[in-house]
Every structure is written in structure tokens, then in C-alpha cells.
Design a protein around this motif. Structure first.
Motif, PDB file in Angstrom:
ATOM      1  N   ILE A  20      38.523  38.555  41.587  1.00  0.00           N
ATOM      2  CA  ILE A  20      39.284  37.328  41.087  1.00  0.00           C
ATOM      3  C   ILE A  20      38.725  36.153  42.093  1.00  0.00           C
ATOM      4  N   HIS A  21      38.403  35.108  41.470  1.00  0.00           N
ATOM      5  CA  HIS A  21      37.821  33.774  42.028  1.00  0.00           C
ATOM      6  C   HIS A  21      38.483  32.693  41.907  1.00  0.00           C
ATOM      7  N   THR A  22      38.859  31.803  42.937  1.00  0.00           N
ATOM      8  CA  THR A  22      39.494  30.639  42.714  1.00  0.00           C
ATOM      9  C   THR A  22      38.952  29.620  44.127  1.00  0.00           C
ATOM     10  N   THR A  23      39.592  28.654  44.050  1.00  0.00           N
ATOM     11  CA  THR A  23      39.508  27.645  45.348  1.00  0.00           C
ATOM     12  C   THR A  23      40.738  27.195  45.802  1.00  0.00           C
ATOM     13  N   ILE A  24      40.682  26.770  47.065  1.00  0.00           N
ATOM     14  CA  ILE A  24      42.068  26.127  47.589  1.00  0.00           C
ATOM     15  C   ILE A  24      42.660  24.802  46.777  1.00  0.00           C
ATOM     16  N   ALA A  25      41.508  24.224  46.425  1.00  0.00           N
ATOM     17  CA  ALA A  25      41.988  22.936  45.465  1.00  0.00           C
ATOM     18  C   ALA A  25      42.611  23.381  44.198  1.00  0.00           C
ATOM     19  N   ASP A  26      42.040  24.591  43.764  1.00  0.00           N
ATOM     20  CA  ASP A  26      42.394  25.010  42.224  1.00  0.00           C
ATOM     21  C   ASP A  26      44.103  25.579  42.749  1.00  0.00           C
ATOM     22  N   LEU A  27      44.022  26.497  43.839  1.00  0.00           N
ATOM     23  CA  LEU A  27      45.424  27.005  44.101  1.00  0.00           C
ATOM     24  C   LEU A  27      46.379  25.862  44.210  1.00  0.00           C
ATOM     25  N   ARG A  28      46.121  24.807  45.061  1.00  0.00           N
ATOM     26  CA  ARG A  28      47.135  23.621  44.981  1.00  0.00           C
ATOM     27  C   ARG A  28      47.328  23.109  43.868  1.00  0.00           C
ATOM     28  N   ALA A  29      46.334  23.017  42.785  1.00  0.00           N
ATOM     29  CA  ALA A  29      46.484  22.334  41.477  1.00  0.00           C
ATOM     30  C   ALA A  29      47.097  23.244  40.325  1.00  0.00           C
ATOM     31  N   GLY A  30      47.206  24.465  40.723  1.00  0.00           N
ATOM     32  CA  GLY A  30      47.762  25.438  39.782  1.00  0.00           C
ATOM     33  C   GLY A  30      46.961  25.955  38.801  1.00  0.00           C
ATOM     34  N   VAL A  31      45.711  25.795  39.090  1.00  0.00           N
ATOM     35  CA  VAL A  31      44.708  26.116  38.003  1.00  0.00           C
ATOM     36  C   VAL A  31      44.617  27.673  38.099  1.00  0.00           C
ATOM     37  N   ALA A  32      44.484  28.534  37.096  1.00  0.00           N
ATOM     38  CA  ALA A  32      44.504  29.884  36.855  1.00  0.00           C
ATOM     39  C   ALA A  32      43.331  30.167  37.354  1.00  0.00           C
ATOM     40  N   PRO A  33      43.108  31.266  38.290  1.00  0.00           N
ATOM     41  CA  PRO A  33      41.864  31.885  38.733  1.00  0.00           C
ATOM     42  C   PRO A  33      40.971  32.514  37.795  1.00  0.00           C
ATOM     43  N   THR A  34      39.734  32.640  38.018  1.00  0.00           N
ATOM     44  CA  THR A  34      38.869  33.305  37.195  1.00  0.00           C
ATOM     45  C   THR A  34      38.941  35.024  37.462  1.00  0.00           C
ATOM     46  N   VAL A  35      38.992  35.884  36.690  1.00  0.00           N
ATOM     47  CA  VAL A  35      39.246  37.269  36.848  1.00  0.00           C
ATOM     48  C   VAL A  35      38.238  37.896  35.980  1.00  0.00           C
ATOM     49  N   ASP A  36      37.481  39.113  36.539  1.00  0.00           N
ATOM     50  CA  ASP A  36      36.304  39.591  36.227  1.00  0.00           C
ATOM     51  C   ASP A  36      36.741  41.131  36.537  1.00  0.00           C
ATOM     52  N   ILE A  37      36.471  41.891  35.457  1.00  0.00           N
ATOM     53  CA  ILE A  37      36.763  43.362  35.691  1.00  0.00           C
ATOM     54  C   ILE A  37      35.409  44.303  35.246  1.00  0.00           C
ATOM     55  N   PRO A  38      34.671  44.368  35.994  1.00  0.00           N
ATOM     56  CA  PRO A  38      33.300  44.874  35.509  1.00  0.00           C
ATOM     57  C   PRO A  38      33.741  46.664  35.702  1.00  0.00           C
ATOM     58  N   LEU A  39      33.228  47.520  34.804  1.00  0.00           N
ATOM     59  CA  LEU A  39      33.815  49.047  34.929  1.00  0.00           C
ATOM     60  C   LEU A  39      32.349  49.772  34.478  1.00  0.00           C
ATOM     61  N   THR A  40      32.310  50.871  35.050  1.00  0.00           N
ATOM     62  CA  THR A  40      31.414  51.726  34.720  1.00  0.00           C
ATOM     63  C   THR A  40      31.987  53.092  33.946  1.00  0.00           C
ATOM     64  N   ALA A  41      31.526  53.595  32.768  1.00  0.00           N
ATOM     65  CA  ALA A  41      32.261  54.591  32.359  1.00  0.00           C
ATOM     66  C   ALA A  41      31.486  56.099  32.661  1.00  0.00           C
ATOM     67  N   LEU A  42      32.528  56.578  33.068  1.00  0.00           N
ATOM     68  CA  LEU A  42      32.318  58.124  33.722  1.00  0.00           C
ATOM     69  C   LEU A  42      32.358  59.120  32.893  1.00  0.00           C
ATOM     70  N   GLY A  43      33.154  58.991  31.775  1.00  0.00           N
ATOM     71  CA  GLY A  43      33.195  60.005  30.730  1.00  0.00           C
ATOM     72  C   GLY A  43      33.553  59.137  29.511  1.00  0.00           C
ATOM     73  N   ILE A  44      33.958  59.830  28.537  1.00  0.00           N
ATOM     74  CA  ILE A  44      33.968  59.143  27.051  1.00  0.00           C
ATOM     75  C   ILE A  44      35.625  58.405  27.034  1.00  0.00           C
ATOM     76  N   ILE A  45      35.192  57.077  26.959  1.00  0.00           N
ATOM     77  CA  ILE A  45      36.324  56.229  27.153  1.00  0.00           C
ATOM     78  C   ILE A  45      36.088  54.781  26.485  1.00  0.00           C
ATOM     79  N   ASP A  46      36.816  54.266  25.842  1.00  0.00           N
ATOM     80  CA  ASP A  46      36.807  52.888  25.403  1.00  0.00           C
ATOM     81  C   ASP A  46      37.186  52.002  26.596  1.00  0.00           C
ATOM     82  N   LEU A  47      35.937  51.229  27.163  1.00  0.00           N
ATOM     83  CA  LEU A  47      36.204  50.490  28.490  1.00  0.00           C
ATOM     84  C   LEU A  47      37.177  49.236  27.831  1.00  0.00           C
TER      85      LEU A  47
END
Length: 668
Positions: free
Chosen positions: A391-418
Motif C-alpha cells: 500500500i502506497h500513499t502520502t501524508i498529504a493524500d491522507l489528509r486530503a482523503g485520497v485513496a491509497p494505491t494498493v498492489d498485490i503481487p502473487l506467485t503461484a505455488l500450485g494450480i490456482i487462478d491468482l
């Protein structure tokens, strides 16, 4: 300094004395009770009629060594008064003052003039920047005197150097008919001190502001956002088509981190912005340099202030920013001006803390907040995928109510739809973040205020408090008087040429005034003159005279309409009889033949003197001799045997018998 009058002729009617530097060793409570002259340099004296002048004497870098030195021996100080090319340390350093002159003139009995300091060869004040002299006059080093007033323990941390820097100085004094006028000039004066505490304030502020990061991490981490997110990420992922669980997602626990980035570089920029250049109070009295402030005029020569320098412009304590035109005997560091100085220091402190507080808020707005939470997906104990939620944001964005950037990097260890996992995680985190951050902004602002308060209270305030304490005690180290006109004996008498003289010192410095250690007068001018021009009257008394008679006095050359006393004196100079008062006419003559009585019992041959004295001290005298009255004692007086016995007396036969008498035919 009254001893200087001995250099003039006792009969001089007017005098002038000029001294670039004049010092006295005053009575000291430390045991040295001698009183005398420390040093007299750039010295000139004129007197009328003995040496009317004009006389001049110059002081420059070539003859400073001839001043002579005197050691000031105090409990913790043993220094010469003067710093010369041969003597590296000393209290007074003339620096690059250029040529300083002493000028005196006593061109008549009723007129004299003295000038000293930055003056021309004819005694005029010369403050033109293009003159041959330099406007930098002198430095009085006060550092080693701090211990004498009990503030030595703080000098190693608060103040380790204290100097009084003086600009060009000059004074002139002129006396006409015993009425004195004067003029002085002081180009400027400043207290120049170095403070290790001020010099170290940059590092102290940087350290305090860098602690902001720890404060923010405490607020954002711990039982705050991280724990809430970790708990929220314990979810079950379901295949939307089959409606069956395909994985259970859990947070990585100990691996979760939160970071505040850009703080170090931000603090460095803030400190440079606030403390990188000198700060001056609103009245331009106090200027403080926290870091070396070098500007380069030609690309090579650095100029500016060294870190830890505090300059107090003493001229700016007065309206118009000038030390000229002050009343006689103006104390430069009196309670009013010291209060102005400490107020100015407080003004700089307020400016520093205000800029730091504003800067902290600006800095926080620019900081980034990065949250990293490891996650894994498993089913029935079999790992299917692993990765993280970033999750990435700034203090200014927090104060302004701007939604943070969310990144979810995954690596498959088995057969699954990531995509099933990322969609599920995003679906939980994205709506949760605004709610979580809503509770962060208010405590964050409170933390900012607390940190800013800590910077002021724990770092900045003690430094300025220490400075104020030292500056408040400066008048215990040195007493500075502008336009000094000494009037109180026994230190100076009414003037440096005696009770009837007048002295003006452009500036006077008294070291350790409570102990009366030493006094340094700079640009000193002294004059005196007669109220009226001297007269040379003449007096003549008739001689000889008889006992009980009078001698008749003729006298001229006195002041017009002056009271003159004619006194008969004996051969021992003692008065005989009462004085005879007379008043001169418009031409200065006494009434012709004014009688002065001679005693009746005066004996033959006695010699008396008639002395005339007027109200201004002019005198004239003449001798007269007494003889006896011989006419009263001559035995032959009136006994001539032939007196009245002429046989022909009255017997002329023709007397009265002229035949023609009365018969002149033409008569009438």
C-alpha cells in the motif's frame, strides 16, 4: 589625567589637548589602589602663549608598538591592555584603523580647539569613506573578562568569544571666551560573540526532526493500521462459478512493515532552508548565523558570517540607527537597551521556531507512507500462492482523503487462478483503508504539534535562554558611554586640563565597572580658554610724598568699565591701610591723579608700592618714597635781615608827577 596640565606653561591663558586613546588605571577592589595613566597615544597639546600650534600627532600601524603595555592582573586574567604587532593578545586591538590624528590649536587667550580620531590635518571630522583611514577603528576583547563576573562556566558552551567592534570615531572641542562647544562622531558599534550552542543548533534540530519518523511509525504501526489490516486479510477465497472454496488467505504476521520515506532528505532541506542563512530580528538589532554563511563576490573570496556568530548592532538600538546626536554621557548598555537586545534575541527565537513548525508541516505533507504485508494462500494445508499487499500513499493524500494505491503481487505455488486471490484481497482492503486512515490523520496532526513543541522546548529555547542570560550580564563586563563629558572628580575632574577645562570623549569603555579596573577613552578632546583677553595695564604713583600726604596715581590699559582696587603695600608686600576702589572709563583708564593715602607715621626714606588689581586678575604697580616735611623745621625760614629795608622803597621823586598825565589832547 589632570597631570597633563603640567605640560603647559603655568601662565597659559588657553590650552587644547587631543588624545586618540587615553586610559586610566582606576582604584581596584582587588588590591591595586594606585591611580595613574595607562597609556596616552596620538597625543597633542597646545597652549597660549607658550605654544599656540596648530600641533598634530598621528597614530598608525607603524607606531602602535610605542604605546607601551600594562598588564591587567586579575584572579583569572593576566592580559596587556593593548594588542600590538609585537603582542598578539591584548584587550584593545586597533586593527586596520588607518591614520588617526590628534590636533590642537590655542591661537589666542580666548580661543582653543582640539580634535582627535578620524580627523583632518586642520581638525575637522573626516568620515568620508574615501579618506586615507579605514572606518574599522578598534576591537575590545571581552572574552577573558567574563570569568570576573561569574559567568565563566557557561562560556565553553554558550559563549566562547565576546568582542566589542567599533567603527570610526572622532571628537572635536572648541572653547571661546570660556564657553565650550563640542561634536563627536561614532560610525557604529556592535557586540560580536560566538556561541558553540548556536553553532551546534543545526545538528540538534536535525536530530530532533529526524525523531519525527519514529513518532509517525509508532502512530501508523503497532496496534494501528498494520494490525487492523492483518486481521482483515484472514479471508476465504471462493470460486464464483463453482461456489466452492479455492484458498484461504492469511497475512504474514511478523513480516508486516510500515515506512516513512523521504524524512532524512526532507529534514536536511528544512534545516538548510531555516538555518542556512543568518536570521535577523524585525528591528535589525540581532543577527544570528547558525551555519557558515559564505557568499562569493568574485568567485574566490568568501565573505559572510561563521556558524555560531551573534552580532548585536548597537546603533540600531536608537531611532534612525545612529549613535550620533545622543545626549552627553549616554550609557549604551543601560537597562532599557539591554531589554531591547534580549527582546530582539527572543524575536529571532520566535522566527526560528515558527519557521521550523511551518517547515515540519510542509515536510510531512511531502513524506510517503509505504505499507508492506506478506500474505499466502493455501487450501487444506497445501500452499497455492504467496506474495504481499503493498500500500502506497502520502501524508498529504491522507489528509486530503485520497485513496491509497494498493498492489498485490502473487506467485503461484500450485494450480490456482491468482486473479481470484487478488480480487478477494483487494475487495477487502480497498474499502477498509479509508476507514482506517480516517483515524490516522487527527493523531498524526497532534503528533506533529507535539514534535514541533519538543523542538522548541528541548532544542531551541535553551540556546536562546543561555544567550539572553549572557547578554543581560554584558554590562557587568563593560560599561560603554557615548559622548562622554567627564564632570565628577577625582577620576577626571571637570576636564582633563583641570577644573576650568572641558573634555569630550567620543566613546569611553570601562572594563569591569563594578571593580573599577580600567577605563579607555577613545577620540578624546579637551579645551579651556580665558573669558576675556588679558590686559597689560600700567600704573604710575607720584614720588616722593610726605607722611600723612597722598601719592597721586595715574593708570591706563585696564578693561573698560572695570573695578580696580588700588592698595598701598609695604616692602614685605603686606597691605597698608584700606584699598582705594576706582572704576575705569570706557578707554580703560582710572581717574587721573587718584589719591592713595600715606600713613602719618611713615618715616623718612620708607618705600611703599601701590598695587592695582582688577576683577579679572590683571595687575600693575608702582613704587613711591616718603620724605619728611622740611618746610616746618628750617630755622632760617622767614628771618632774612634785609627783608623790607630797601632805603629807596617808595621814595621815587617822580612817582605820580608826570606833567602830561591826564592832559593828552587826544584822550578819548
Amino acid at each position: 589625567m589632570g597631570g597633563n596640565a603640567a605640560f603647559a606653561a603655568p601662565t597659559d591663558d588657553s590650552e587644547a589637548l587631543a588624545q586618540v586613546i587615553s586610559s586610566q588605571l582606576l582604584e581596584s577592589v582587588l588590591g591595586d589602589l594606585t591611580e595613574g595613566e595607562l597609556a596616552t597615544v596620538g597625543y597633542s597639546l597646545a597652549g597660549n602663549p607658550s605654544d599656540p600650534g596648530a600641533n598634530t600627532s598621528a597614530l598608525d600601524g607603524t607606531n602602535v608598538g610605542a604605546l607601551g603595555l600594562l598588564q591587567l592582573s586579575l584572579p583569572t586574567v593576566n592580559l596587556p591592555l593593548l594588542k600590538t604587532p609585537a603582542q598578539e593578545n591584548g584587550i584593545l586591538d586597533l586593527g586596520a584603523a588607518g591614520v588617526l590624528n590628534a590636533y590642537t590649536l590655542a591661537d589666542s587667550a580666548t580661543h582653543s580647539k582640539a580634535a582627535s580620531g578620524v580627523v583632518t590635518s586642520d581638525g575637522a571630522i573626516n568620515v568620508d569613506p574615501s579618506n586615507d583611514g579605514n572606518n574599522d577603528f578598534a576591537t575590545v576583547s571581552l572574552t577573558d573578562l567574563l570569568a570576573q563576573v561569574g559567568i565563566d562556566p557557561v562560556t565553553s558552551t554558550v559563549v566562547d568569544q565576546l568582542d566589542l567592534n567599533l567603527g570610526a570615531l572622532a571628537s572635536t572641542a572648541e572653547s571661546t571666551n570660556d564657553v565650550a562647544t563640542s561634536e563627536y562622531y561614532v560610525a557604529g558599534a556592535e557586540l560580536d560573540l560566538h556561541s558553540p550552542a548556536v553553532d551546534g543548533l543545526t545538528d540538534a534540530v536535525s536530530t530532533a526532526l529526524n525523531a519525527v519518523g519514529g513518532t509517525l511509525n509508532t502512530i501508523l504501526g503497532g496496534d494501528g493500521i498494520i494490525e487492523d489490516l492483518v486481521q482483515a486479510l484472514d479471508i476465504e477465497v471462493t470460486d464464483p462459478l463453482l461456489g466452492i472454496p479455492v484458498a484461504n488467505v492469511t497475512a504474514g504476521g511478523e513480516g508486516a512493515t510500515i515506512g516513512i520515506n523521504g524524512l532524512d532528505t526532507g529534514v536536511s532541506a528544512l534545516v538548510d532552508d531555516v538555518l542556512g542563512t543568518p536570521i535577523t530580528d524585525s528591528n535589525d538589532i540581532v543577527t544570528i548565523a547558525f551555519q557558515d554563511d559564505f557568499t562569493r563576490d568574485d568567485g574566490t573570496e568568501p565573505t559572510g558570517l561563521a556558524g555560531g556568530t551573534v552580532l548585536i548592532n548597537l546603533a540600531n538600538l536608537y531611532d534612525g540607527g545612529s549613535l550620533n546626536g545622543l545626549t552627553a554621557n549616554s550609557l549604551l548598555l543601560d537597562s532599557t537597551n539591554l531589554s531591547k537586545i534580549t527582546t530582539a534575541v527572543s524575536g529571532v527565537a520566535d522566527s526560528v521556531t515558527g519557521q521550523l513548525t511551518t517547515g515540519i508541516n510542509s515536510l510531512l505533507n511531502e513524506l510517503s507512507v509505504d505499507i508492506h504485508i506478506p500474505i499466502e494462500a493455501a487450501l487444506a494445508g497445501v500452499e497455492l500462492a504467496e506474495g504481499a499487499v503493498d500500500i502506497h500513499t502520502t501524508i498529504a493524500d491522507l489528509r486530503a482523503g485520497v485513496a491509497p494505491t494498493v498492489d498485490i503481487p502473487l506467485t503461484a505455488l500450485g494450480i490456482i487462478d491468482l486473479s481470484l486471490v487478488t480480487d478477494a484481497v483487494s475487495g477487502v482492503v480497498t474499502p477498509l483503508l479509508p476507514t482506517l486512515f480516517d483515524g490516522v490523520v487527527d493523531p498524526l496532526l497532534e503528533a506533529v504539534d507535539a514534535v514541533a513543541g519538543d523542538v522548541v522546548t528541548e532544542v531551541v529555547s535553551p540556546v536562546f535562554t543561555g544567550l539572553s542570560d549572557v547578554l543581560a550580564a554584558v554590562n557587568q563586563v563593560v560599561e560603554i558611554t557615548i559622548n562622554e563629558q567627564p564632570t565628577e572628580p577625582p577620576t577626571n575632574g571637570e576636564g582633563y586640563l583641570g577644573a576650568e577645562s572641558f573634555t569630550v570623549n567620543a566613546l569611553s569603555v570601562e572594563l569591569l565597572p563594578a571593580l573599577a579596573v580600567a577605563n579607555i577613552d577613545l577620540a578624546s578632546s579637551t579645551v579651556r580658554s580665558a573669558a576675556v583677553a588679558p590686559f597689560e595695564p600700567t600704573l604710575t604713583a607720584t614720588s616722593p610724598v610726605e607722611p600723612g600726604g597722598t601719592t597721586e596715581v595715574t593708570s591706563e590699559g585696564w578693561p573698560p568699565n572695570a573695578e580696580v582696587s588700588l592698595q598701598l603695600t609695604d616692602d614685605a608686600g603686606d597691605p597698608v591701610g584700606d584699598p582705594v576702589p576706582v572704576t575705569t572709563d570706557a578707554d580703560g583708564n582710572i581717574p587721573a591723579g587718584t589719591p592713595v593715602p600715606i600713613p602719618e607715621d611713615a618715616t623718612d626714606g620708607t618705600e611703599y608700592t601701590v598695587v592695582g588689581t582688577d576683577e579679572f586678575g590683571n595687575t600693575a604697580e608702582s613704587d613711591t618714597v616718603v620724605i619728611e616735611d622740611t618746610a616746618a623745621t628750617d630755622p632760617d625760614a622767614g628771618t632774612d635781615p634785609d627783608a623790607g629795608t630797601d632805603p629807596d622803597a617808595g621814595t621815587d621823586p617822580d612817582a605820580g608827577t608826570d606833567p602830561d598825565a591826564g592832559t593828552d589832547p587826544d584822550a578819548g
